[in-house]
Design a protein around this motif. Structure first.
Motif, PDB file in Angstrom:
ATOM      1  N   GLY A 129      28.853  54.782  46.911  1.00 55.75           N
ATOM      2  CA  GLY A 129      27.606  53.921  46.391  1.00 55.75           C
ATOM      3  C   GLY A 129      27.752  53.423  45.010  1.00 55.75           C
ATOM      4  O   GLY A 129      26.833  52.740  44.423  1.00 55.75           O
ATOM      5  N   PHE A 130      29.064  53.778  44.217  1.00 55.39           N
ATOM      6  CA  PHE A 130      29.116  53.295  43.017  1.00 55.39           C
ATOM      7  C   PHE A 130      29.474  51.632  43.032  1.00 55.39           C
ATOM      8  O   PHE A 130      30.304  51.240  43.646  1.00 55.39           O
ATOM      9  CB  PHE A 130      30.453  53.808  42.488  1.00 55.39           C
ATOM     10  N   PRO A 131      28.641  50.767  42.066  1.00 52.43           N
ATOM     11  CA  PRO A 131      29.085  49.530  42.004  1.00 52.43           C
ATOM     12  C   PRO A 131      30.417  49.330  41.169  1.00 52.43           C
ATOM     13  O   PRO A 131      30.529  50.336  40.493  1.00 52.43           O
ATOM     14  CB  PRO A 131      27.969  49.079  40.994  1.00 52.43           C
ATOM     15  N   ILE A 132      31.013  48.292  41.370  1.00 55.23           N
ATOM     16  CA  ILE A 132      32.491  48.096  40.689  1.00 55.23           C
ATOM     17  C   ILE A 132      32.522  47.163  40.017  1.00 55.23           C
ATOM     18  O   ILE A 132      32.045  46.051  40.444  1.00 55.23           O
ATOM     19  CB  ILE A 132      33.558  48.383  41.931  1.00 55.23           C
ATOM     20  N   ALA A 133      32.947  47.115  38.774  1.00 55.12           N
ATOM     21  CA  ALA A 133      33.132  45.844  37.880  1.00 55.12           C
ATOM     22  C   ALA A 133      34.574  45.682  37.604  1.00 55.12           C
ATOM     23  O   ALA A 133      35.320  46.582  37.437  1.00 55.12           O
ATOM     24  CB  ALA A 133      32.187  46.140  36.733  1.00 55.12           C
ATOM     25  N   ILE A 134      34.967  44.414  37.469  1.00 57.35           N
ATOM     26  CA  ILE A 134      36.404  44.018  37.076  1.00 57.35           C
ATOM     27  C   ILE A 134      36.032  43.693  35.511  1.00 57.35           C
ATOM     28  O   ILE A 134      35.413  42.657  35.010  1.00 57.35           O
ATOM     29  CB  ILE A 134      36.889  42.946  37.849  1.00 57.35           C
ATOM     30  N   ASP A 135      36.956  44.415  34.719  1.00 56.61           N
ATOM     31  CA  ASP A 135      36.729  44.262  33.429  1.00 56.61           C
ATOM     32  C   ASP A 135      37.723  43.364  32.815  1.00 56.61           C
ATOM     33  O   ASP A 135      38.858  42.986  33.372  1.00 56.61           O
ATOM     34  CB  ASP A 135      37.154  45.797  32.671  1.00 56.61           C
ATOM     35  N   ASP A 136      37.596  42.689  31.710  1.00 55.35           N
ATOM     36  CA  ASP A 136      38.492  41.740  31.186  1.00 55.35           C
ATOM     37  C   ASP A 136      39.046  40.758  31.827  1.00 55.35           C
ATOM     38  O   ASP A 136      40.135  40.304  32.018  1.00 55.35           O
ATOM     39  CB  ASP A 136      39.815  42.555  30.677  1.00 55.35           C
ATOM     40  N   PHE A 137      38.028  40.246  32.756  1.00 56.90           N
ATOM     41  CA  PHE A 137      38.464  39.067  33.787  1.00 56.90           C
ATOM     42  C   PHE A 137      38.976  37.710  32.946  1.00 56.90           C
ATOM     43  O   PHE A 137      38.448  37.365  31.952  1.00 56.90           O
ATOM     44  CB  PHE A 137      37.448  38.710  34.630  1.00 56.90           C
ATOM     45  N   GLY A 138      39.895  37.470  33.765  1.00 57.40           N
ATOM     46  CA  GLY A 138      40.628  36.280  33.220  1.00 57.40           C
ATOM     47  C   GLY A 138      42.065  36.565  32.476  1.00 57.40           C
ATOM     48  O   GLY A 138      42.846  35.540  32.119  1.00 57.40           O
ATOM     49  N   THR A 139      42.484  37.850  32.008  1.00 56.94           N
ATOM     50  CA  THR A 139      43.414  38.105  31.267  1.00 56.94           C
ATOM     51  C   THR A 139      44.408  38.514  32.056  1.00 56.94           C
ATOM     52  O   THR A 139      45.955  38.577  31.454  1.00 56.94           O
ATOM     53  CB  THR A 139      43.192  39.222  30.102  1.00 56.94           C
ATOM     54  N   GLY A 140      44.244  38.738  33.518  1.00 56.98           N
ATOM     55  CA  GLY A 140      45.540  39.195  34.348  1.00 56.98           C
ATOM     56  C   GLY A 140      45.733  37.842  35.160  1.00 56.98           C
ATOM     57  O   GLY A 140      45.602  36.950  35.057  1.00 56.98           O
ATOM     58  N   TYR A 141      46.359  38.502  36.448  1.00 55.96           N
ATOM     59  CA  TYR A 141      46.732  37.639  37.131  1.00 55.96           C
ATOM     60  C   TYR A 141      45.874  37.775  38.579  1.00 55.96           C
ATOM     61  O   TYR A 141      46.474  36.900  39.778  1.00 55.96           O
ATOM     62  CB  TYR A 141      48.037  37.598  37.717  1.00 55.96           C
ATOM     63  N   SER A 142      44.845  38.257  38.744  1.00 55.26           N
ATOM     64  CA  SER A 142      44.252  38.318  40.027  1.00 55.26           C
ATOM     65  C   SER A 142      43.436  36.914  40.353  1.00 55.26           C
ATOM     66  O   SER A 142      43.117  36.513  39.335  1.00 55.26           O
ATOM     67  CB  SER A 142      43.243  39.494  40.058  1.00 55.26           C
ATOM     68  N   SER A 143      43.224  36.789  41.569  1.00 58.38           N
ATOM     69  CA  SER A 143      42.713  35.531  41.828  1.00 58.38           C
ATOM     70  C   SER A 143      41.213  35.864  42.438  1.00 58.38           C
ATOM     71  O   SER A 143      41.020  36.881  43.079  1.00 58.38           O
ATOM     72  CB  SER A 143      43.415  34.889  42.880  1.00 58.38           C
ATOM     73  N   LEU A 144      40.287  35.023  42.434  1.00 66.24           N
ATOM     74  CA  LEU A 144      38.879  35.424  42.781  1.00 66.24           C
ATOM     75  C   LEU A 144      39.039  35.281  44.305  1.00 66.24           C
ATOM     76  O   LEU A 144      38.352  35.882  45.053  1.00 66.24           O
ATOM     77  CB  LEU A 144      37.867  33.940  42.415  1.00 66.24           C
ATOM     78  N   HIS A 145      40.110  34.617  44.898  1.00 62.06           N
ATOM     79  CA  HIS A 145      40.310  34.550  46.279  1.00 62.06           C
ATOM     80  C   HIS A 145      40.708  35.963  46.876  1.00 62.06           C
ATOM     81  O   HIS A 145      40.193  36.681  47.782  1.00 62.06           O
ATOM     82  CB  HIS A 145      41.535  33.762  46.802  1.00 62.06           C
ATOM     83  N   ARG A 146      41.454  37.001  45.988  1.00 65.05           N
ATOM     84  CA  ARG A 146      41.859  38.239  46.371  1.00 65.05           C
ATOM     85  C   ARG A 146      40.405  39.266  46.130  1.00 65.05           C
ATOM     86  O   ARG A 146      40.253  40.108  46.987  1.00 65.05           O
ATOM     87  CB  ARG A 146      42.888  38.842  45.516  1.00 65.05           C
ATOM     88  N   ILE A 147      39.725  38.887  45.115  1.00 66.39           N
ATOM     89  CA  ILE A 147      38.700  39.695  44.571  1.00 66.39           C
ATOM     90  C   ILE A 147      37.555  39.517  45.711  1.00 66.39           C
ATOM     91  O   ILE A 147      36.654  40.536  46.034  1.00 66.39           O
ATOM     92  CB  ILE A 147      38.201  39.248  43.296  1.00 66.39           C
ATOM     93  N   LYS A 148      37.469  38.567  46.652  1.00 69.50           N
ATOM     94  CA  LYS A 148      36.430  38.404  47.484  1.00 69.50           C
ATOM     95  C   LYS A 148      36.758  39.325  48.559  1.00 69.50           C
ATOM     96  O   LYS A 148      35.848  39.560  49.226  1.00 69.50           O
ATOM     97  CB  LYS A 148      36.852  36.788  48.164  1.00 69.50           C
ATOM     98  N   MET A 149      37.960  39.867  48.956  1.00 67.69           N
ATOM     99  CA  MET A 149      38.368  40.627  49.761  1.00 67.69           C
ATOM    100  C   MET A 149      38.092  42.308  49.237  1.00 67.69           C
ATOM    101  O   MET A 149      38.136  43.218  49.942  1.00 67.69           O
ATOM    102  CB  MET A 149      39.743  40.834  50.555  1.00 67.69           C
ATOM    103  N   MET A 150      37.609  42.390  48.141  1.00 74.45           N
ATOM    104  CA  MET A 150      37.753  43.917  47.339  1.00 74.45           C
ATOM    105  C   MET A 150      36.203  44.046  47.392  1.00 74.45           C
ATOM    106  O   MET A 150      35.274  43.251  47.351  1.00 74.45           O
ATOM    107  CB  MET A 150      38.233  43.697  46.107  1.00 74.45           C
ATOM    108  N   PRO A 151      35.872  45.435  47.284  1.00 76.19           N
ATOM    109  CA  PRO A 151      34.558  45.822  47.331  1.00 76.19           C
ATOM    110  C   PRO A 151      34.101  45.861  45.781  1.00 76.19           C
ATOM    111  O   PRO A 151      34.109  46.791  44.935  1.00 76.19           O
ATOM    112  CB  PRO A 151      34.497  47.448  47.694  1.00 76.19           C
ATOM    113  N   VAL A 152      33.873  44.350  45.256  1.00 82.71           N
ATOM    114  CA  VAL A 152      33.508  44.429  43.831  1.00 82.71           C
ATOM    115  C   VAL A 152      32.162  43.833  43.632  1.00 82.71           C
ATOM    116  O   VAL A 152      31.665  42.959  44.440  1.00 82.71           O
ATOM    117  CB  VAL A 152      34.417  43.281  43.080  1.00 82.71           C
ATOM    118  N   ASN A 153      31.539  44.230  42.784  1.00 86.35           N
ATOM    119  CA  ASN A 153      30.039  43.820  42.337  1.00 86.35           C
ATOM    120  C   ASN A 153      29.907  42.870  41.130  1.00 86.35           C
ATOM    121  O   ASN A 153      28.960  42.103  41.166  1.00 86.35           O
ATOM    122  CB  ASN A 153      29.155  45.067  42.148  1.00 86.35           C
ATOM    123  N   THR A 154      30.679  43.192  40.148  1.00 86.98           N
ATOM    124  CA  THR A 154      30.245  42.496  38.864  1.00 86.98           C
ATOM    125  C   THR A 154      31.872  41.800  38.368  1.00 86.98           C
ATOM    126  O   THR A 154      32.835  42.802  38.266  1.00 86.98           O
ATOM    127  CB  THR A 154      29.870  43.306  37.839  1.00 86.98           C
TER     128      THR A 154
END
Ligand code: C2E
Ligand code: CA
Ligand code: CA
Ligand code: CA
Length: 279
Positions: free
Chosen positions: A173-198
């Motif tokens: 039940g924990f919401p998950i946030a991705i910190d410092d977004f934009g400084t790494g190499y992840s794509s929003l496309h990958r994140i779409k498949m992850m359990p991310v809330n923020t």
């Protein structure tokens, strides 16, 4: 010239020795920092600029070293990660965060979410989830009130274990946030498949958002995509009213930064919040 070269090498060696000895001193100090009451947590509000509501607070660790004074987490967290001490320290931070948010809930001070930074090294500890579940039952905090902040590197990595733990956390039940977004190499496309809330947009895109057209374009694109896949977006490091206004224009209302408040010591947070609500 030989002599000069030799002197440079000596100087270089001495600098390395000094850096190593500082590092060792910090690592040694960290081992006992919890026991000696040198660690504490601060809380920084996250504000919805459209309603001026404080919907969450981020828990940020502080270390007061007896000789070296206050040490930045940017300095000691990497040492804690490399040495494995981050597991014990991270558990301690989580317990602090949950204990205070529970107290503030019971005393009608604050009923929002608490966000806690969790390092990849903590995830890799096989006992991590067990400890977390125990802590929830001990503190009586609902998992949906605790947002877990992880950095982007966790998502750029193809490691299936990481994804499994994120999914597990999300199931609890924990919401998950991705910190410092934009400084790494992840794509929003990958994140779409992850359990991310923020998605927390890194401060470096916010610093010049009032004037820099490319930063505006980037943040606008992130906000549009994030919203289209149902994610919350928050801007980090917001320092001016102008930035708040520009972000609102772009459609990003969740803000965190010195414009609203610096991270607050535990005892100051209730007063800060009361004053903020009266403004
Ligand atoms: P972060 O998670 O990205 O936290 C935001 C950092 O930016 C914090 O620095 C915060 O004090 C600072 N900040 C917030 N608003 C502003 C602003 O408007 N202007 C400026 N100049 N700075 C702002 P802090 O507290 O020194 O923490 C640094 C980093 O250390 C954190 O970055 C996080 O990555 C790490 N960290 C802190 N506490 C913990 C913890 O308990 N566990 C782990 N794993 N990492 C932690
Ligand atoms: Ca964070
Ligand atoms: Ca951040
Ligand atoms: Ca950061």
């Amino acid at each position: 010239a030989k002599k000069q070269q030799y002197d440079y090498i000596q100087l270089f060696n001495n600098q390395i020795k000094q850096a190593l000895s500082t590092r060792n001193k910090l690592e040694e100090g960290l081992k006992t920092a919890i026991k000696r009451d040198q660690l504490t947590v601060y809380f920084q509000p996250q504000v919805n600029s459209a309603t001026n509501e404080v919907f969450a607070i981020e828990c940020l660790l502080r270390w007061q070293h007896p000789e070296l004074g206050s040490i930045s987490p940017d300095t000691f967290i990497p040492i804690a990660e490399e040495s494995g001490l981050i597991c014990e320290i991270g558990d301690w931070v989580m317990e602090q965060a949950l204990t205070h948010v529970r107290q503030w809930l019971l005393s009608n001070i604050f009923d929002g979410t608490v966000a806690v930074n969790v390092s990849l090294a903590q995830f890799l500890n096989p006992n991590y989830l067990i400890g977390l579940r125990n802590l929830l039952s001990k503190t009586l905090v609902a998992a949906n009130k605790v947002e877990i902040e992880v950095t982007e590197s966790l998502f750029s990595n193809q490691d299936a274990d990481h994804l499994a733990i994120l999914k597990e956390l999300n199931l609890i039940g924990f919401p998950i946030a991705i910190d410092d977004f934009g400084t790494g190499y992840s794509s929003l496309h990958r994140i779409k498949m992850m359990p991310v809330n923020t998605i927390k947009i890194d401060k470096c895109f916010i610093d010049n958002i009032e004037t820099d057209v490319s930063d505006q374009t980037i943040v606008q694109a992130v906000v549009n995509i994030a919203k289209s896949i149902g994610l919350n977006v928050l801007a980090e490091g917001v320092e001016t009213q102008g930035q708040v206004n520009k972000l609102a224009e772009i459609g990003c209302y969740y803000c965190q930064g010195y414009f609203y408040a610096k991270p607050q010591p535990i005892d100051s947070f209730p007063n800060w919040l009361a004053e903020f609500k009266n403004k």
